[in-house]
Design a protein around this motif. Structure first.
Motif, PDB file in Angstrom:
ATOM      1  N   GLY A 187     -87.229  -2.506  -9.642  1.00 52.44           N
ATOM      2  CA  GLY A 187     -87.186  -1.407  -8.681  1.00 52.44           C
ATOM      3  C   GLY A 187     -86.496  -1.826  -7.398  1.00 52.44           C
ATOM      4  N   GLY A 188     -86.190  -0.859  -6.537  1.00 51.36           N
ATOM      5  CA  GLY A 188     -85.549  -1.149  -5.260  1.00 51.36           C
ATOM      6  C   GLY A 188     -84.040  -1.180  -5.387  1.00 51.36           C
ATOM      7  N   PHE A 189     -83.401  -1.550  -4.290  1.00 51.70           N
ATOM      8  CA  PHE A 189     -81.939  -1.537  -4.244  1.00 51.70           C
ATOM      9  C   PHE A 189     -81.327  -2.780  -4.887  1.00 51.70           C
ATOM     10  CE2 PHE A 189     -83.188   1.201  -0.669  1.00 51.70           C
ATOM     11  CZ  PHE A 189     -82.444   2.330  -0.967  1.00 51.70           C
ATOM     12  N   ASP A 244     -93.966  -2.446  -9.008  1.00 57.52           N
ATOM     13  CA  ASP A 244     -93.412  -2.458 -10.354  1.00 57.52           C
ATOM     14  C   ASP A 244     -94.206  -3.421 -11.233  1.00 57.52           C
ATOM     15  OD1 ASP A 244     -91.433  -0.647  -9.795  1.00 57.52           O
ATOM     16  OD2 ASP A 244     -89.993  -2.165  -9.186  1.00 57.52           O
ATOM     17  N   LYS A 299     -81.095  -5.274  -7.698  1.00 52.20           N
ATOM     18  CA  LYS A 299     -81.483  -5.267  -9.105  1.00 52.20           C
ATOM     19  C   LYS A 299     -81.567  -6.686  -9.666  1.00 52.20           C
ATOM     20  CE  LYS A 299     -81.831  -0.888  -9.092  1.00 52.20           C
ATOM     21  NZ  LYS A 299     -83.191  -0.303  -9.086  1.00 52.20           N
TER      22      LYS A 299
END
Length: 703
Positions: free
Chosen positions: A75-77, A370, A79
């Motif tokens: 998750g998030g920007f 996550d 990877k």
């Protein structure tokens, strides 16, 4: 292809674990792949020479869950996996603790155990495979590991024990026991339970022991066919002449110093004695460089203090602070210390003290993260533990939470969450600030969290307390002494730190740290009884401070209400583009959460604001009633009439013929866009279209 060797261990009917080696990571000292269901994990063990000047065993365990192993993206920007999650850190700690005691004393080589998830099926948790795999990799290596051990998770469903339960099975379980041990001896346990009894936990450990025996047999079989020959380790032991010189320099003073009651006074006196002894030893030991001599004196003095403390306990029942073997330190409990917070509790046990602060919030304050083992879980109760330098009277680097803080916080969190009602609508954050530390600050955090939540008005099922039991053994004389409520010195120099938390009804959390290569389950059962007695005494003290949760939620906390609306009205409450709900929250600085079944949760800063929000929600979702008067806003003008929003998000037609009790030539003679008008609902047709009348409203108002 490399020559792969494997064993299959049957844990229970239909449940097996496969351990294989020789296929991957063959340059490591030892490596293996473990499979359970479709979950697979790689575990490796590597070593390097001891660093010059080392005086401890630098074992490092690292466990990492890769999202690609579950077919997911992080998750998030960014990877790519970053810093380890709390789950990974906790798994590292649970893996480290049972294997550390199984290396020889004085072995200071660097050892790294690394575990990597290769495949995760979402049902079989890879964490216990990491623990078992660390033993298997070390057994296959040339390192002087005195294993193997077995590691297993035990659940309890409908009174029956389940080995390595799946995630769906764990959702129905009253118990989570993580168990590591050798045959008929336990080395580490950790877990939580729904107020089970000491006997039930003992039975679960005996069940786990039988599974462990199978795991040990499988590892021995694999190491015979694929393991490396063990190398002779270099042991860094204190030279005999340094030991003898230290003893001669300290023998007349050290016992009296080791049983000075105060921690600060005892440490100061021991430092002075070591400095004095160092001068005398340097005069007689001349075969070492000054740097090496200083290192050996430091190690030797610590060994001497340990031996003296243990001897005083074993032979004379002397404890460092003067208590009896079963005595608690003085306990005090306080609540309501801080004027602005939602709840606060200060718990002190001897020189150990924890201040816990509770904050209550809405759904948006829950903690999510996550996970490779399933959908991200939402935590509505969490406890953060902080251990600042001043709590031990020292200076040091000031950093964020480390592995120890995360581990202690998790133990306290899982022990207390058992008594929080599952339908309690608030999110709860507990923050434990350790004020001073001399043993078992995690248990003080449990007690402080209970006090603080009751102070905040959280309707917990029952108060929870925690206490630790220690152990000192003399194998030569077959002697074992249990110590209630250990202090820091007894933890450092003793053999066990066994923490148990619970209510008057049963156990909610537990953790065992052991320096020995295993103790009997019988002895641990005796320690549970000792802990139970002390826990009741602590609960007595806590309940004299606050006997039950306050009747109302703290006035400093957000005020909360739950409303039920027609699910078909959810759209009206939200409004076009979220207009209605956004307008309400911005106007009142409140939080509104809507579930699909029409449940509306409202969080407001005070009761007056809460009532206003409830009124506005009612206005948006109420059903229009024929014959009722409404104050509305003109939204559009047509030749034949006007459209009036008489309820938020709900409009009706005010026909020109219903605007007045006389003939109206133009709609704008009566109203314009944004004008406020009072109207009466004349009719609602089968399609939900509403017919309004200003004429009828005026007539009714004139009566």
């Amino acid at each position: 292809m490399a020559d792969e060797k494997k064993v299959v261990i049957e844990l229970a009917p239909g449940k097996t674990i496969e351990i294989s080696t020789g296929k991957m990571a063959n340059l490591a000292n030892g490596s293996c792949i473990l499979k359970m269901g479709d979950t697979q994990i790689l575990v490796t063990a590597c070593s390097g020479p001891a660093r010059p000047g080392s005086d401890f065993f630098p074992l490092q365990v690292d466990y990492r869950e890769k999202y690609c192993s579950a077919g997911k993206f992080p998750g998030g920007f960014i990877k790519r996996e970053g810093r380890p999650s709390d789950k990974e850190i906790l798994t590292c700690r649970m893996t480290d603790r049972p294997i550390r005691p199984l290396f020889p004393k004085g072995f200071f080589d660097e050892v790294q155990v690394q575990a990597l998830t290769l495949s995760c099926d979402g049902e079989n948790d890879p964490d216990v495979l990491c623990m078992l795999g660390s033993s298997a990799a070390l057994m296959l290596s040339d390192l002087p590991f005195m294993g193997p051990i077995g590691s297993v998770r035990i659940g309890m469903i409908d009174g029956e024990f389940v080995v390595n339960p799946t995630r769906s099975e764990m959702a129905k379980s009253r118990l989570e026991l993580i168990y590591s041990g050798i045959e008929d001896k336990v080395i580490m346990i950790e877990g939580e339970s729904d107020q089970i009894t000491e006997q039930q936990l003992e039975d679960a450990m005996r069940f786990a022991n039988e599974i462990v025996k199978k795991m040990i047999a499988g590892q021995i079989e694999l190491s015979k066919i694929a393991g490396k020959a063990k190398k002779e380790p270099t042991l860094h032991l204190v030279p005999a002449n340094v030991e003898a010189a230290l003893y001669d320099a300290c023998k007349d003073k050290i016992e009296a110093i080791c049983i000075i009651p105060g921690k600060a006074e005892r440490c100061e006196a021991l430092d002075a004695l070591r400095n004095e002894a160092s001068v005398k030893v340097a005069e007689t030991v001349t075969d070492l460089t000054p740097e090496n001599l200083e290192l050996e004196i430091r190690k030797g003095f610590d060994d001497l203090v340990k031996a003296t403390t243990r001897k005083a306990i074993l032979e004379k029942n002397y404890r460092p602070d003067g208590r009896g073997l079963e005595d608690l330190r003085p306990v005090t409990s306080e609540v309501g210390l801080l004027p602005v917070v939602h709840g606060s509790g200060l718990f002190s046990r001897g020189e150990t003290q924890a201040l816990v602060i509770v904050t209550l919030g809405g759904d948006k304050d829950s903690q999510t993260g996550d996970s490779i083992t399933g959908e991200a879980e939402e935590k509505k109760f969490y406890l953060h533990y902080n251990f600042p330098n001043y709590s031990v009277g020292e200076v040091g680097r000031i950093m964020g939470p480390g592995r120890r803080e995360i581990g202690h916080g998790n133990l306290a969190e899982r022990s207390v969450k058992q008594v929080v009602p599952k339908d309690f609508p608030y999110t709860i954050r507990c923050v434990s600030e350790v004020m001073s530390s001399n043993g078992s600050t995690s248990m003080a955090s449990v007690c402080g969290a209970t006090l603080a939540m009751m102070d905040a008005g959280v309707p917990i099922v029952a108060p929870v307390a925690g206490i630790s039991c220690g152990l000192v053994t003399d194998e030569a004389n077959n002697k074992e002494l249990l110590l209630t409520d250990i202090i820091g010195a007894e933890d450092h120099f003793g053999d066990m730190d066994f923490k148990v938390c619970g209510t008057r009804t049963g156990i909610t959390g537990f953790q065992l740290d052991l320096k020995l290569p295993g103790i009997s389950i019988d002895l641990l059962a005796k320690a549970m009884v000792r802990n139970n007695t002390a826990r009741m005494q602590i609960l007595d003290n806590m309940e004299t401070c606050i006997s039950a949760p306050r009747a109302e939620i703290s006035p400093n906390a957000p005020q909360m209400a739950v409303m039920k609306i027609n699910p078909e009205k959810i759209g009206a409450l939200i409004g076009p583009g979220g207009k209605n709900i956004k307008g309400i929250t911005e106007e009142t600085n409140s939080e509104i959460n809507i579930d699909d079944d029409g449940t509306v949760k409202i969080y407001a800063k005070d009761m007056a604001t809460l009532e206003k929000v409830k009124y506005l929600v009612d206005s948006c979702t109420a059903e229009a009633e024929i014959g009722k008067l409404y104050r509305g806003t003109v939204k559009a003008i047509k030749d034949f009439g006007a459209f009036v929003e008489f309820m938020p998000g709900q409009e009706g037609l005010l026909h020109i013929s219903e605007m007045a009790d006389y003939r109206v030539n133009q709609v704008t003679d009566i109203c314009n866009v944004d004008d406020k008008v009072t109207v009466k609902v004349l009719d609602i047709d089968q399609n939900g279209r509403v017919r309004l009348s200003r004429k009828a409203a005026l007539a009714e108002m004139d009566k």
